[in-house]
Structure formats: structure tokens, C-alpha cells
Design a protein around this motif. Structure first.
Motif, short mmCIF file in Angstrom:
data_model
loop_
_atom_site.label_atom_id
_atom_site.label_comp_id
_atom_site.label_asym_id
_atom_site.label_seq_id
_atom_site.Cartn_x
_atom_site.Cartn_y
_atom_site.Cartn_z
N SER A 82 0.83 -1.19 0.00
CA SER A 82 0.00 0.00 0.00
C SER A 82 0.87 1.26 0.00
CB SER A 82 -0.93 -0.08 1.20
OG SER A 82 -1.30 1.17 1.60
N TYR A 83 1.94 1.24 0.81
CA TYR A 83 2.84 2.39 0.83
C TYR A 83 3.46 2.61 -0.54
CZ TYR A 83 7.17 4.97 1.41
OH TYR A 83 8.18 5.87 1.24
N GLY A 84 3.98 1.52 -1.09
CA GLY A 84 4.67 1.61 -2.38
C GLY A 84 3.76 2.17 -3.46
N SER A 85 2.54 1.63 -3.53
CA SER A 85 1.67 2.07 -4.63
C SER A 85 1.23 3.51 -4.43
CB SER A 85 0.48 1.14 -4.79
OG SER A 85 -0.24 1.08 -3.59
N GLU A 86 0.88 3.88 -3.21
CA GLU A 86 0.46 5.27 -2.95
C GLU A 86 1.59 6.22 -3.33
OE1 GLU A 86 -2.25 6.92 -1.57
OE2 GLU A 86 -3.43 5.06 -1.63
N TYR A 87 2.79 5.90 -2.83
CA TYR A 87 3.93 6.78 -3.07
C TYR A 87 4.18 6.93 -4.57
CZ TYR A 87 8.58 8.72 -3.17
OH TYR A 87 9.65 9.52 -3.43
N LEU A 88 4.27 5.80 -5.24
CA LEU A 88 4.65 5.85 -6.65
C LEU A 88 3.59 6.54 -7.51
CD1 LEU A 88 6.16 2.29 -6.89
CD2 LEU A 88 7.40 4.44 -7.26
N MET A 89 2.33 6.20 -7.23
CA MET A 89 1.28 6.80 -8.06
C MET A 89 1.16 8.29 -7.81
SD MET A 89 0.40 4.68 -10.13
CE MET A 89 -0.69 5.82 -10.96
N ASN A 90 1.29 8.68 -6.55
CA ASN A 90 1.21 10.11 -6.28
C ASN A 90 2.42 10.85 -6.83
OD1 ASN A 90 -1.22 10.99 -4.82
ND2 ASN A 90 -0.68 9.21 -3.59
N HIS A 91 3.53 10.15 -6.87
CA HIS A 91 4.71 10.76 -7.48
C HIS A 91 4.43 11.07 -8.94
CE1 HIS A 91 8.79 11.36 -8.82
NE2 HIS A 91 9.16 11.44 -7.55
N ILE A 92 3.82 10.13 -9.63
CA ILE A 92 3.46 10.38 -11.03
C ILE A 92 2.46 11.53 -11.10
CG2 ILE A 92 2.35 9.41 -13.07
CD1 ILE A 92 3.44 6.69 -12.29
N GLY A 93 1.46 11.49 -10.21
CA GLY A 93 0.42 12.52 -10.21
C GLY A 93 1.00 13.90 -9.97
N GLU A 94 1.88 13.99 -8.98
CA GLU A 94 2.45 15.31 -8.66
C GLU A 94 3.36 15.81 -9.78
OE1 GLU A 94 1.79 17.41 -6.20
OE2 GLU A 94 0.39 16.05 -5.20
N THR A 95 4.08 14.87 -10.40
CA THR A 95 4.92 15.26 -11.54
C THR A 95 4.04 15.85 -12.63
OG1 THR A 95 6.20 13.31 -11.03
CG2 THR A 95 6.75 14.44 -13.07
N MET A 96 2.89 15.22 -12.79
CA MET A 96 1.96 15.67 -13.82
C MET A 96 1.42 17.07 -13.48
SD MET A 96 -1.07 13.53 -15.26
CE MET A 96 -2.06 14.10 -16.59
N ILE A 97 1.06 17.28 -12.22
CA ILE A 97 0.59 18.59 -11.77
C ILE A 97 1.61 19.65 -12.14
CG2 ILE A 97 0.38 20.07 -9.76
CD1 ILE A 97 -1.28 18.24 -8.41
N ARG A 98 2.86 19.35 -11.80
CA ARG A 98 3.91 20.33 -12.04
C ARG A 98 4.04 20.62 -13.52
NH1 ARG A 98 9.74 18.69 -10.35
NH2 ARG A 98 10.48 19.57 -12.29
N PHE A 99 4.00 19.55 -14.30
CA PHE A 99 4.14 19.70 -15.74
C PHE A 99 3.01 20.58 -16.30
CE2 PHE A 99 2.69 18.27 -19.91
CZ PHE A 99 3.82 18.54 -20.66
N PHE A 100 1.77 20.28 -15.89
CA PHE A 100 0.64 21.05 -16.40
C PHE A 100 0.70 22.50 -15.93
CE2 PHE A 100 -2.02 17.19 -17.44
CZ PHE A 100 -2.02 17.47 -18.79
N ARG A 101 1.06 22.70 -14.65
CA ARG A 101 1.15 24.07 -14.14
C ARG A 101 2.16 24.85 -14.95
NH1 ARG A 101 0.37 23.00 -8.00
NH2 ARG A 101 -1.90 23.15 -8.08
N ASP A 102 3.35 24.26 -15.11
CA ASP A 102 4.40 24.96 -15.85
C ASP A 102 3.97 25.26 -17.28
OD1 ASP A 102 5.84 24.81 -13.57
OD2 ASP A 102 7.26 23.28 -14.26
N SER A 103 3.36 24.24 -17.93
CA SER A 103 2.98 24.46 -19.32
C SER A 103 1.90 25.52 -19.43
CB SER A 103 2.43 23.19 -19.98
OG SER A 103 3.12 22.09 -19.56
#
Ligand SMILES: Nc1ncnc2c1ncn2[C@@H]1O[C@H](COP(=O)(O)OP(=O)(O)OP(=O)(O)O)[C@@H](O)[C@H]1O
Ligand SMILES: [Mg+2]
Length: 586
Positions: A82-103
Motif C-alpha cells: 500500500s505504501y509503495g503504490s500510494e507513493y509511486l502513483m502520487n509521485h506520477i500525479g504530482e509530476t503531472m501537476i507540475r508539468f501542467f502548471r508549468d505548461s
């Protein structure tokens, strides 16, 4: 901005998916973690049988040691997964947030001024703050739900059928009845949450507008009205939220009740099989545990559609901005502007703010020799600001051409064009940074000495020194302490520092009193020497030194010449002048 299409086109879906799949390694690892979690969930239900049958009924001492050990292992694996999946998926999600915000920020910054003026600031802001978050919710939550809950359901189904397939077949006639309402409630919730999101965005822009306009609200005694308008909005939001909450709150009890009916059936049918001796208590309880644990992932999976729909609507709004066509400002291999003395020509220029709309400027013809100072005068709304905005290409002409040193501005590199133009805008614009940095916008690499020099020339040095931290005082720290004239002088210092061959002064000294104006005027006169200058002024005293005065009325040149020429004409200029002197006498 109206979202053209709240559903995501397949191209946009592909864009989002391709974004996620860039991180396929992380995604694969996250899926592995989810499978581990799902397996551990299934194992928990599975272990109920040996607990019952081996420990409680057969009283097997060996199992008494083995099974608690297995339970510890199962819980440990579940936690890790559960830790691994939450961490990894949110990492992808947050990377995406940053990408969209910047763009989004990059896109909006590069879009022409007309786009930013068209949209409400609050709405643009909520694209970058809220919508991006909702899309993240879709990507990380939805993906987690799809994989983890799907695997979990499979694991439970496996336990259920493995334990007692006959009972399972019976249960699966009854259970779907219990699970169906989840879908119904989900739809209702979705309807209300879309509504509340829109109301929220509306609320945001309302807040932005009323806070920035607080002065006007107070002066015009509009507090009561604004409070009323705000309360209407929160009331609407309250209603929508309550409807959503009611649907949500009702869904659990109703489903539990229906689930209870299903479980009653299982107890009756399964109990009969235990009494008949075709099944064991362990089998029965293991089965029941798996069925009960099935409820949660099924519920989450049923909500998935909501999350995806919400996310899709937000993503559509984001893509609308990202895909906004920016007119290509520069042609390939643009020319570079160079030189210190540049002539400017408006050649039969017409301009309208909207395509096919009324003309703001009509057939303007002006030739300014290098170093010439041209004054633009005329009634408010005559088109003076619009005309000078065409020079740095804040807007493009509709007809005709603007030429600098004989080159059409459209053929020039935008950077080099703007590098050669210095402007003091009609409203002084300062950023929430230090006074020094604000002046430095004129020339990023300027030395302290140069900055102070510019401030002195703009007669801003003394009052800046009076600030708590002098040049290092941040504008925001001053609150609204800066007067209009002080702001203007900082802006003048910025323009002075830039030291560009073409100068535009749009009512640059309008906020100064006559005495301060005279002083700054001198600085400006120095500045204008050798530069092609356009001065816009209402006060005729400020245009004395112009070699030519051009009077704009309703977007056309009505009169032009020297002060004496125009006075002799006894036309519009004469009227303006005499009006002013009458005013001056009052
Ligand atoms: N961004 C805009 N979009 C649409 N119309 C605009 C825009 N800016 C100005 N206008 C319109 O263009 C006309 C000319 O405005 P402009 O600001 O150029 O006048 P001005 O001569 O500078 O007036 P003032 O002396 O009051 O500054 C006005 O009718 C105004 O309403
Ligand atoms: Mg203006």
C-alpha cells in the motif's frame, strides 16, 4: 472561458495516457505493489478457514503458532504494497501537476495580451491551481483504484469460489442487487459535484474581483450589495454540496441494508450446508469474510467513473488553454533591429480589437524622423494608447503597416523589436519585488550605480531612500503607501534605465503635480534627446517641446502641426487648449 467539450477527445486522452506511460517503470512497480496488496487482502479472508477449522475446532497446536506468523506476514506485505503504490502513483500525479502548471503558465505568458484580457483573471488562476489538482486526482486515484481494487476483487472472488462454489453461485444471484445502488448513487453525486465545481470557480473570480476592487466597493457603499451577492453564491454552493452529501450519506446505509439482506441469505444457505455437513464452519466464515471485504473495493470501483468524469472535465478546460492557438508572432529568420537613431512610420494603419469589429484606428499616417518627438493628443478614447501599442506589437495592425527604420515590425524579431522600445505605460505597473528589481526590469544586468542614476534622473531617488530598506524595500511591504506619482517615477526610472532608441510615454507624468512634473519633465527631455519619442498627454504643458502635435479623434488624425499651427486652425486642438486654460483659471 466556455469549455468546448467537457468530454475528452481521444487525442487528449492519448496525450494524458502517453504522459502517464512515460513513467512506465514506476507504473509497473506500482502495479506490482498493488498486486501484493490485493493478494494480502485475499490471504486475510483465506486464513479465516484454518483459524476456525484447525485452531478452534481441531485444536491443532502447530497451527496455533503458524497462523499468527502468517497473519503478521500478510499484514506486513499489505502495508508495504500500500505504501509503495500510494507513493509511486502520487509521485506520477504530482509530476503531472507540475508539468501542467508549468505548461499552462508558459502558454498563458506567451499568449497575446488580447487573450489575457478576454479571460477573467480568477478563471485563469483556477486553471493553474484547481483544475490541475482535479486532473491529478483522476490520474493517481483512478489508476490506483483501477489496479488495486480490481486485483483485490479478483483475489476475493478467488477465495469465495475456492471455498464454496455452490454457495458462491447462490450468493451471486443475490449480491448484485445489493451492489447496484452504488452505481445509482454515484451518478447523482457526479451531477452535483460538477455543479459545485463550476460555482466554486465563479466564487473564486468573484473574490478576486471584489478584493482587488475593494476601494471602489467602499467608496460607492457597495458593501451590502457585495455581501448579498457573495451570500447568494455560498447559498448555491451550500445547496449543491448538501445534495451531494445527502446522496453520499444515504448511499452507505441503504447499501448496507441491502448488503445485510444478501448476508442473511448467505447465512441461511451456508448455515444449512454446515448443518448438513457439506461444509465446515471455517469454510463458511472464510467465505463470509471475503464477501464482506468485497464491499469496499466494489464501492471504490463504482466511484471511479465519477473521478474520471470530473478529471476529464478539468483536463478539457486545461487543454482548451494549452491548445489555444497562439498567432505566430515571428516569421522564420526574422530581421534584427539595430542602430541608435530609428525612424518610425505608420503607413495607412487601421486597427480593430475584434475581428470584423469596429475600427479603433482608421488610416493613420505618421512619419517620425529619427529623434523626432511627436505628441499625441485628443479626447479620451480617441485611440492614443491603442496606436502606440502597435509599435511593440502588443497588438497587430488590421490594415497597413508599422515600420521602424523602413522595416515592417512583423518582419522583425520580436525580442529585438521590443529591446529597442522603452515605454512608460498609462497605469504604472509594479511587481511585488524590491524597488531595485522593479527598476531593473529595464535592464536586467544593470549595476547598482546605473540603477541609482536612473532613479535620480526620474526624481525618485530621494523618496526611495526614505523607504525602510531603501532600494531593497519590497513593493508589497509598502502596502498602498506609494502614491500614484511615486509609482510613475519608479516606472520612469525603469524606462530611463532601458535606454532604448524609441520611447513611448503614455501619460507618464499625469499623476504628478505641476511642480514635480516640471522636474521630471526635464529628466524626460534629457531622455528624449536623440530618441524617436511618442508622448501622449492630456496636459498641453507637457508637449511644448514636441516638434509636431497630432490630434486623434475617434481613431483618425484630425489635425497635425506645431502648437502655433493648430492654435491658428481654431479647431479641436484650439478647443482643447482653451478649455484647459479656462479650467486652469478656475
Ligand atoms: N483591450 C481592448 N479591447 C477592446 N477595445 C478596447 C481595448 N482597449 C481600448 N479599447 C477601445 O479602443 C478605443 C480607444 O482606446 P484607447 O485606450 O486607445 O484611447 P486613448 O486615446 O488612449 O484614451 P485615454 O486618453 O482615455 O487613455 C476606446 O473606444 C476603447 O474603448
Ligand atoms: Mg490611453
Amino acid at each position: 472561458m466556455k469549455t468546448k467539450n467537457p468530454k475528452l477527445s481521444s487525442v487528449r486522452q492519448k496525450k494524458i495516457l502517453s504522459f502517464v506511460f512515460v513513467y512506465w517503470k514506476r507504473l509497473a512497480l506500482a502495479s506490482l505493489c498493488m498486486i501484493v496488496t490485493a493478494g494480502a487482502n485475499g490471504a486475510m479472508a483465506f486464513l479465516v478457514k484454518p483459524v476456525m477449522d484447525d485452531i478452534f475446532i481441531s485444536k491443532n497446536r502447530e497451527m496455533l503458532l503458524l497462523i499468527p506468523g502468517a497473519a503478521v506476514l500478510v499484514f506486513f506485505l499489505k502495508g508495504m504494497g500500500s505504501y509503495g503504490s500510494e507513493y509511486l502513483m502520487n509521485h506520477i500525479g504530482e509530476t503531472m501537476i507540475r508539468f501542467f502548471r508549468d505548461s499552462l503558465y508558459e502558454k498563458i505568458t506567451d499568449l497575446p495580451i488580447s487573450f489575457i484580457h478576454k479571460e477573467k483573471t480568477g478563471v485563469l488562476m483556477s486553471r493553474i491551481t484547481n483544475d490541475v489538482n482535479i486532473v491529478k486526482g483522476m490520474v493517481s486515484t483512478a489508476v490506483i483504484n483501477v489496479f488495486r481494487d480490481f486485483f483485490t476483487v479478483i483475489a476475493f472472488l478467488f477465495v469465495i469460489f475456492y471455498r464454496d462454489w455452490k454457495l458462491a453461485l447462490g450468493a451471486f444471484i443475490v449480491l448484485p442487487l445489493a451492489f447496484y445502488p452504488i452505481v445509482l448513487f454515484g451518478r447523482r453525486v457526479r451531477k452535483f459535484s460538477t455543479g459545485s465545481q463550476e460555482t466554486m470557480a465563479d466564487l473564486n473570480s468573484f473574490l478576486h474581483e471584489t478584493f482587488t476592487g475593494s476601494k471602489i466597493i467602499k467608496i460607492f457603499n457597495l458593501e451590502a450589495l457585495e455581501k448579498y451577492r457573495f451570500k447568494e453564491k455560498t447559498k448555491q454552493l451550500f445547496r449543491l454540496e448538501m445534495k451531494k452529501i445527502t446522496a453520499n450519506a444515504l448511499s452507505s446505509p441503504i447499501m448496507e441494508f441491502l448488503g445485510g439482506l444478501g448476508i442473511a441469505f448467505i447465512i441461511w444457505f451456508g448455515g444449512m450446508r454446515v448443518i448438513n455437513g457439506t461444509s465446515t464452519p471455517g469454510t463458511f466464515f472464510s467465505f463470509l469474510t471475503a464477501v464482506m471485504m468485497l464491499y469496499d473495493p466494489v464501492k471504490k470501483l463504482s466511484r471511479l467513473n465519477n473521478t474520471i468524469q470530473e478529471g476529464a472535465a478539468a483536463a478539457a478546460r486545461i487543454f482548451d488553454v494549452l491548445e489555444e492557438e497562439s498567432p505566430i508572432l515571428e516569421k522564420e529568420n526574422p530581421e534584427m533591429l539595430s542602430g541608435k537613431a530609428l525612424d518610425v512610420e505608420f503607413d495607412h494603419v487601421s486597427f480593430s480589437y475584434t475581428e470584423g469589429g469596429p475600427e479603433t484606428l482608421t488610416d493613420i499616417r505618421i512619419k517620425a524622423a529619427p529623434g523626432e518627438v511627436i505628441a499625441l493628443v485628443g479626447m479620451s478614447g480617441g485611440g492614443k494608447t491603442s496606436l502606440v501599442n502597435l509599435l511593440p506589437r502588443l497588438y497587430d495592425v488590421t490594415k497597413g503597416a508599422v515600420r521602424i527604420a523602413g522595416k515592417d515590425v512583423k518582419d522583425l524579431s520580436v525580442k529585438s523589436l521590443r529591446d529597442h522600445i522603452s515605454i512608460v505605460t498609462q497605469e504604472p505597473i509594479l511587481f511585488n519585488e524590491s524597488v531595485r528589481d522593479n527598476i531593473c526590469y529595464g535592464k536586467m544586468e544593470a549595476m547598482d550605480g546605473e540603477i541609482e542614476e536612473a532613479a535620480r534622473a526620474a526624481y525618485a531617488y530621494d523618496f526611495i531612500q526614505g523607504f525602510p530598506k531603501g532600494f531593497d524595500t519590497v513593493i508589497g511591504e509598502l502596502g498602498s503607501r506609494l502614491s500614484g506619482g511615486e509609482k510613475q517615477r519608479i516606472c520612469i526610472a525603469r524606462a530611463l534605465l532601458k535606454d532604448a532608441p524609441i520611447l513611448i510615454l503614455d501619460e507618464a507624468t499625469s499623476a504628478l503635480d505641476s511642480q514635480a512634473e516640471r522636474v521630471v519633465q526635464k529628466a524626460l527631455e534629457n531622455l528624449m534627446k536623440g530618441r524617436t519619442t511618442f508622448v501622449i498627454a492630456h496636459r498641453l504643458s507637457t508637449i511644448d517641446y514636441a516638434s509636431r502635435i497630432i490630434l486623434l479623434k475617434e481613431g483618425s488624425i484630425k489635425e497635425q502641426g506645431t502648437h502655433e499651427d493648430l492654435m491658428a486652425l481654431k479647431g479641436e486642438y484650439y478647443k482643447l487648449q482653451t478649455l484647459q486654460s479656462v479650467k486652469g483659471l478656475e
